[in-house]
Design an enzyme around this catalytic site. Sequence first.
Site, short mmCIF file in Angstrom:
data_model
loop_
_atom_site.label_atom_id
_atom_site.label_comp_id
_atom_site.label_asym_id
_atom_site.label_seq_id
_atom_site.Cartn_x
_atom_site.Cartn_y
_atom_site.Cartn_z
N CYS A 56 30.87 54.49 40.54
CA CYS A 56 29.48 53.99 40.49
C CYS A 56 29.35 52.83 39.52
O CYS A 56 28.68 52.93 38.47
CB CYS A 56 28.54 55.13 40.12
SG CYS A 56 28.41 56.38 41.40
N GLU B 223 59.81 40.01 22.84
CA GLU B 223 59.08 41.25 23.12
C GLU B 223 58.46 41.21 24.52
O GLU B 223 57.24 41.29 24.67
CB GLU B 223 57.99 41.45 22.06
CG GLU B 223 58.51 41.53 20.64
CD GLU B 223 57.40 41.42 19.60
OE1 GLU B 223 56.22 41.30 20.01
OE2 GLU B 223 57.70 41.45 18.40
N GLY C 44 57.08 42.41 28.10
CA GLY C 44 56.53 43.63 28.68
C GLY C 44 56.20 43.42 30.14
O GLY C 44 56.88 43.91 31.03
N ARG C 45 55.16 42.61 30.39
CA ARG C 45 54.72 42.33 31.76
C ARG C 45 55.88 41.82 32.63
O ARG C 45 56.05 42.26 33.76
CB ARG C 45 53.62 41.27 31.72
CG ARG C 45 53.01 40.95 33.08
CD ARG C 45 52.16 39.69 33.00
NE ARG C 45 51.17 39.73 31.93
CZ ARG C 45 49.93 40.14 32.07
NH1 ARG C 45 49.49 40.53 33.25
NH2 ARG C 45 49.09 40.13 31.04
N ARG D 66 42.46 46.03 35.72
CA ARG D 66 42.73 44.60 35.55
C ARG D 66 41.78 43.70 36.34
O ARG D 66 41.28 42.70 35.79
CB ARG D 66 44.18 44.28 35.91
CG ARG D 66 45.20 44.94 34.98
CD ARG D 66 46.62 44.49 35.27
NE ARG D 66 46.78 43.08 34.96
CZ ARG D 66 46.88 42.12 35.86
NH1 ARG D 66 46.83 42.42 37.17
NH2 ARG D 66 47.02 40.87 35.49
N GLY E 133 55.03 37.50 26.47
CA GLY E 133 54.03 36.67 27.10
C GLY E 133 54.47 35.88 28.30
O GLY E 133 53.66 35.23 28.96
#
Length: 416
Positions: A339, A268, A270-271, A307, A234
């Site tokens: 669209c 943990e 990630g980002r 995103r 996080g």
Amino acid sequence: MQATPLTLENVELNAVADAHGTPCYVYSKAAIVEAYQSYTQALGDHPGKICYAVKANSNLAILQLLANIGSHFDIVSMGELERVLRAGGAPENIIYSGVGKTRGEMHYALKVGIAAFNVESEAELHQLSEVASEGGFTADISLRVNPDVDAKTHPYISTGLKENKFGVGIKEAPSIYAKATSLPGINIVGVDCHIGSQLTDASPFLDALDRMLALIDELSEAGITIKHLDLGGGLGVTYRDEVPPKVSDYLDAVKERLGDRDLLLMFEPGRSIVANAGVLLTEVLYLKPGDHKNFAIIDAAMNDNLRPSLYQAWQNLLPLNPAKSDVEIKTWDVVGPICETGDFLAKDRDMALTAGDRLALMSSGAYGFVMSSNYNTRGRAPEILVDGDQFHVIRERESFDDMIRGEHLLSSEEAK
């Protein structure tokens, strides 16, 4: 004012676009390695594991790169487990999270010998006990505890409040741990929490840590020994003007709060490993100025990067080439060809644009390609890894045949 063509490591991004077209994801090997090692270096001599969160970017080559530098892995599906194994990751370096593990997934993970399960509910705990017992396995488990901490992030990526679907309440955790001690096939090894994503302030992490330590002390008094504390991921990154804490400052604060407790630490991320290691290349197809809005229509779309539409995420947008001095700067909404009115990658950007310009959507290494789709029957973009002055295709551009593989026409009779 940008004076030279945009580069990643020692590669001009124009060269990648020339070779592989747009839209196209491009990642920096050096940036990924450096970001991962910032965690291992900050952990220092303290016993612990840095488990890369595979959901952030699950390309096989990225996982292989991380496995080769000693990464552990956090997964949330059997597909991600298979990816890690195919990429050379060791099963004993894998932690299995996620709220919806099936019996089949549990059995397979036990069979290959993963390190531990982060259990997210009492019901899951009982099912894991049954699966392990039936197969003659012992499942090492942590209970994911919801500390009810407000991460003050986007509600879709907040995971630590009592109204979120993740984990068990901190007040219920002691009784569930007590039940776990008597269940066959279950071995308690840790406590886990994860309060959200893209946090740029360390105080919610440390608030959650204090609550977890109090829980660990309570469990110890009840005779339940916790060997590891998993604080999840996080930690945020800079997309615009955010100033997240340094990894070293955050981990130093965690280690200081442990006191004399003998706990292996797990994280943990990630980002924060891959987000700023990647860009999405795109080209301006048409300019559509108007009285109320100016639209720059590009060849990338919400199916390539969800995103902005999903999270209202802001990502910087840079031209690959220096702006032409004779082109007027205007305020543009940069939109794709899908669209949907929600198909945009950037809004209200002051740029000097002409048709044919190439752009780089920055900070696209995390939750970019992994969330892409074939909406509007658009093939998914290729992925390229830059290594010094070289670049390598790590995923081919998806063809039409790739997209329809597995679909079947009816027979002429069935179609009547």
